[in-house]
Design an enzyme around this catalytic site. Sequence first.
Site, PDB file in Angstrom:
ATOM      1  N   ASP A  49       0.828  -1.202   0.000  1.00 49.93           N
ATOM      2  CA  ASP A  49       0.000   0.000   0.000  1.00 49.93           C
ATOM      3  C   ASP A  49       0.863   1.253   0.000  1.00 49.93           C
ATOM      4  OD1 ASP A  49       0.930  -0.305   2.627  1.00 49.93           O
ATOM      5  OD2 ASP A  49      -1.012  -0.974   3.374  1.00 49.93           O
ATOM      6  N   ASN A 115      -8.805  -3.666  13.814  1.00 53.38           N
ATOM      7  CA  ASN A 115     -10.139  -3.917  13.260  1.00 53.38           C
ATOM      8  C   ASN A 115     -10.118  -5.019  12.202  1.00 53.38           C
ATOM      9  OD1 ASN A 115      -8.940  -2.635  11.096  1.00 53.38           O
ATOM     10  ND2 ASN A 115     -10.414  -0.953  10.969  1.00 53.38           N
ATOM     11  N   HIS A 117      -8.037  -5.144   9.557  1.00 52.37           N
ATOM     12  CA  HIS A 117      -7.629  -4.771   8.205  1.00 52.37           C
ATOM     13  C   HIS A 117      -6.275  -5.380   7.858  1.00 52.37           C
ATOM     14  CE1 HIS A 117      -5.563  -1.191  10.179  1.00 52.37           C
ATOM     15  NE2 HIS A 117      -4.624  -1.578   9.333  1.00 52.37           N
ATOM     16  N   GLU A 122     -10.185  -2.105   4.670  1.00 51.07           N
ATOM     17  CA  GLU A 122     -10.943  -1.879   5.890  1.00 51.07           C
ATOM     18  C   GLU A 122     -12.129  -2.838   5.984  1.00 51.07           C
ATOM     19  OE1 GLU A 122      -9.854   0.001   8.137  1.00 51.07           O
ATOM     20  OE2 GLU A 122      -8.738   1.685   7.291  1.00 51.07           O
TER      21      GLU A 122
END
Length: 221
Positions: A49, A115, A117, A122
């Site tokens: 990323d 979370n 990810h 996401e």
Amino acid sequence: MHEPLPSLRLLNNGSTTFGLATGGTMEPLYAKICKTDIDFSNCISFNLDEYVGLEANHEQSYAYYMHQHLFHEKPFQASYLPNGLATNPLEEAARYEALLQQHSLDFQLLGIGQNGHIGFNEPGTSFESLTHLVTLEESTRQANARFFSSINEVPTQAFTMGIQSIMRAKCILLIAVGETKREVLERVLASDYTEEIPASALTKHPNVIILTDLQVEENKS
């Protein structure tokens, strides 16, 4: 936690294509690699990323991170990252995905967010997603704010390999360190397969290695 370097050595026996990740979790690994005789000069790397809006020499860009933590000591034959300053981000995401599809990732490094990810995928991201532009969750921006002067400086968008892009790798190494990752790792290992936990997609991959300092149990049911 088992040592990942033997896995890298086994792969590093010729032309190999690596998917690389960033963040605090990866820094000790890259520091150890830099002290070894592992040679990546015949290898290609693709980064997972990159932030949108940061130039490559910005201290918080992932291009800068990779140079500081790995590439300055262990250069690759070619290293690819999305262009954070691309004038058309959607076209840049498509360009990067096309480049990925021209190669076959032998080995993908991943961290995991609180979370769930992976990369910047996401919760709610389709398991069929390819490289795309994403608006970052507030929780992700808060987690990364420690690297910036304030949360207002944390970019709101990023490029990320999609989950399908990640799942094409032949082998995936997921590193989860620290108590803050316990709950989400337990949910992944409990086979809670849902797009609300992006990392749960990994339970369907045939060759995943999980390295953790946590004592967690896998649900065998």
